[in-house]
Design an enzyme around this catalytic site. Structure first.
Site, mmCIF file in Angstrom:
data_model
loop_
_atom_site.group_PDB
_atom_site.id
_atom_site.type_symbol
_atom_site.label_atom_id
_atom_site.label_comp_id
_atom_site.label_asym_id
_atom_site.label_seq_id
_atom_site.Cartn_x
_atom_site.Cartn_y
_atom_site.Cartn_z
ATOM 1 N N SER A 81 24.395 40.209 48.523
ATOM 2 C CA SER A 81 25.704 40.444 47.882
ATOM 3 C C SER A 81 26.166 39.165 47.209
ATOM 4 C CB SER A 81 26.713 40.838 48.972
ATOM 5 O OG SER A 81 28.031 40.796 48.479
ATOM 6 N N TYR B 49 31.075 39.504 57.007
ATOM 7 C CA TYR B 49 30.205 40.113 55.991
ATOM 8 C C TYR B 49 29.606 39.014 55.101
ATOM 9 C CZ TYR B 49 28.771 43.256 52.188
ATOM 10 O OH TYR B 49 28.053 43.943 51.234
ATOM 11 N N SER C 255 26.955 37.171 56.968
ATOM 12 C CA SER C 255 25.723 37.973 57.138
ATOM 13 C C SER C 255 24.910 37.983 55.846
ATOM 14 C CB SER C 255 26.056 39.396 57.587
ATOM 15 O OG SER C 255 26.579 40.173 56.520
ATOM 16 N N LYS C 256 25.595 37.969 54.699
ATOM 17 C CA LYS C 256 24.871 38.017 53.421
ATOM 18 C C LYS C 256 24.335 36.640 53.033
ATOM 19 C CE LYS C 256 25.220 42.423 52.671
ATOM 20 N NZ LYS C 256 24.037 43.288 52.717
HETATM 21 N N1 LIG Z 1 28.841 48.665 47.342
HETATM 22 C C1 LIG Z 1 29.033 47.391 47.078
HETATM 23 O O1 LIG Z 1 30.049 46.998 46.474
HETATM 24 C C2 LIG Z 1 28.007 46.391 47.527
HETATM 25 C C3 LIG Z 1 28.068 45.101 46.973
HETATM 26 C C4 LIG Z 1 27.141 44.151 47.376
HETATM 27 C C5 LIG Z 1 26.185 44.476 48.313
HETATM 28 N N2 LIG Z 1 26.157 45.721 48.849
HETATM 29 C C6 LIG Z 1 25.132 46.000 49.849
HETATM 30 O O2 LIG Z 1 24.348 47.077 49.411
HETATM 31 C C7 LIG Z 1 23.718 47.694 50.544
HETATM 32 C C8 LIG Z 1 23.859 49.198 50.408
HETATM 33 O O3 LIG Z 1 25.239 49.507 50.559
HETATM 34 P P1 LIG Z 1 25.951 50.646 49.690
HETATM 35 O O4 LIG Z 1 26.976 49.984 48.892
HETATM 36 O O5 LIG Z 1 24.954 51.504 49.070
HETATM 37 O O6 LIG Z 1 26.754 51.387 50.880
HETATM 38 P P2 LIG Z 1 26.728 52.861 51.472
HETATM 39 O O7 LIG Z 1 26.837 53.861 50.375
HETATM 40 O O8 LIG Z 1 27.766 52.872 52.537
HETATM 41 O O9 LIG Z 1 25.279 52.962 52.132
HETATM 42 C C9 LIG Z 1 25.003 52.227 53.294
HETATM 43 C C10 LIG Z 1 23.703 52.724 53.879
HETATM 44 O O10 LIG Z 1 23.414 51.946 55.060
HETATM 45 C C11 LIG Z 1 22.991 52.836 56.068
HETATM 46 N N3 LIG Z 1 23.299 52.338 57.415
HETATM 47 C C12 LIG Z 1 24.425 51.724 57.834
HETATM 48 N N4 LIG Z 1 24.349 51.459 59.146
HETATM 49 C C13 LIG Z 1 23.145 51.944 59.572
HETATM 50 C C14 LIG Z 1 22.488 51.992 60.821
HETATM 51 N N5 LIG Z 1 23.032 51.481 61.939
HETATM 52 N N6 LIG Z 1 21.259 52.562 60.879
HETATM 53 C C15 LIG Z 1 20.684 53.090 59.780
HETATM 54 N N7 LIG Z 1 21.259 53.076 58.558
HETATM 55 C C16 LIG Z 1 22.478 52.510 58.474
HETATM 56 C C17 LIG Z 1 23.737 54.122 55.805
HETATM 57 O O11 LIG Z 1 22.990 55.171 56.380
HETATM 58 P P3 LIG Z 1 23.655 56.422 57.191
HETATM 59 O O12 LIG Z 1 24.863 56.814 56.449
HETATM 60 O O13 LIG Z 1 22.591 57.460 57.138
HETATM 61 O O14 LIG Z 1 23.936 55.892 58.515
HETATM 62 C C18 LIG Z 1 23.747 54.190 54.293
HETATM 63 O O15 LIG Z 1 22.572 54.810 53.815
HETATM 64 C C19 LIG Z 1 24.390 47.094 51.769
HETATM 65 O O16 LIG Z 1 23.551 46.123 52.338
HETATM 66 C C20 LIG Z 1 25.638 46.446 51.197
HETATM 67 O O17 LIG Z 1 26.062 45.373 51.991
HETATM 68 C C21 LIG Z 1 27.028 46.692 48.461
#
Ligand SMILES: NC(=O)c1ccc[n+]([C@@H]2O[C@H](COP(=O)([O-])OP(=O)(O)OC[C@H]3O[C@@H](n4cnc5c(N)ncnc54)[C@H](OP(=O)(O)O)[C@@H]3O)[C@@H](O)[C@H]2O)c1
Length: 253
Positions: free
Chosen positions: A138, A151, A154-155
């Protein structure tokens, strides 16, 4: 089919889901990991017309036995692993004074420890194929933002995990990179406790905080993940790639 296998965590939603579809559209056999069976079933349905395939695998990424089984079943089913995308992640707001140890541990467990352990289990198989890893970090890994302390930490650790692993595995022919997105429209923030109204304001504010004038789309991040995993990135390793509409170039406001 290109004969290659990609294991993608967080595949039931957002960036992981978009990545799973893109790899499947490019002839990969995708192993899609997550806990939400109906979302993973919908992903598999959405991939039916694509040139590759999606097989989903249910489990909690923080459970060591689930990760062990995920890797051994992947190898039993496909006989190889070419790409690992560590996209599972969670966010919870909190500052230095009010972040509970429980929240700290949860974010470290899902965002960092799980990626470390899954990568460790995958290394022998990635060495065998001269494959690669893409971690989803991130902009909060490279820049400090208020009220998302655990957060951010962690990143930042994910970025260093990326660099250290890249250094160690380069002689074995395995590349390791990270993508560092700004705000991307997914379920992350609402699942982390943001109300619908606050999320709307957050996205409106993203037009100001991201110089390009908008939040990102999961598909845009998936494109970079796919590029880094591809042969076109054969000379890139240990990189932490900003994909953030310029967010990392701005000062806090
Ligand atoms: N969205 C943003 O603005 C943003 C920005 C920078 C970085 N990121 C990073 O991008 C990555 C993907 O996030 P996203 O934005 O796509 O969010 P999201 O739509 O909430 O998706 C998160 C995913 O993580 C999975 N997950 C969470 N806890 C879990 C667990 N204990 N075991 C197995 N799976 C788990 C969820 O699976 P289930 O629902 O099936 O549990 C879901 O598929 C993350 O690492 C996040 O930190 C996001």
């Amino acid at each position: 089919m290109n004969g290659k296998v990609a294991l993608i965590t967080g595949a039931s939603s957002g960036i992981g889901r978009a990545s799973a579809l893109l790899f499947a559209a490019n002839e990969y056999s995708v192993v899609a990991f997550g806990r939400n069976e109906s979302e993973l079933g919908a992903l598999r349905d959405d991939s039916r017309e694509l040139s590759g395939s999606v097989k989903f695998y249910l489990g909690d990424i923080t459970e060591v036995s689930h990760v062990d089984r995920l890797v051994s079943d992947t190898i039993d089913s496909f006989g190889r692993l070419d790409v690992l995308v560590n996209a599972a992640g969670i966010i919870k707001s909190g500052n230095i004074q009010d972040t509970s140890l429980d929240d700290w541990d949860k974010m470290m467990n899902v965002n960092l420890r799980s990626a470390f352990y899954l990568t460790q289990k995958c290394v022998p198989h990635l060495v065998a194929t001269k494959g690669n890893v893409v971690n989803v970090s991130s902009v909060t890994g490279t820049r400090a933002f208020p009220n998302v302390l655990a957060y951010c930490v962690s990143k930042a650790a994910t970025d260093q995990l990326t660099r250290c692993t890249a250094l160690e595995l380069a002689p074995k022919g395995v590349r390791v990179n990270a993508v560092n997105p700004g705000v991307v429209v997914t379920n992350l923030h609402k699942r982390g406790g943001m109300s619908d109204g606050d999320y709307e304001k957050f996205l409106e504010n993203a037009k100001n905080t991201h110089p390009i004038g908008r939040a990102g789309k999961p598909e845009e991040v998936a494109d970079l993940i796919y590029f880094l995993a591809s042969e076109k990135a054969a000379w890139i390793t240990g990189a932490t790639y900003e994909i953030d509409g310029g967010r990392a170039q701005t000062c806090a406001r």
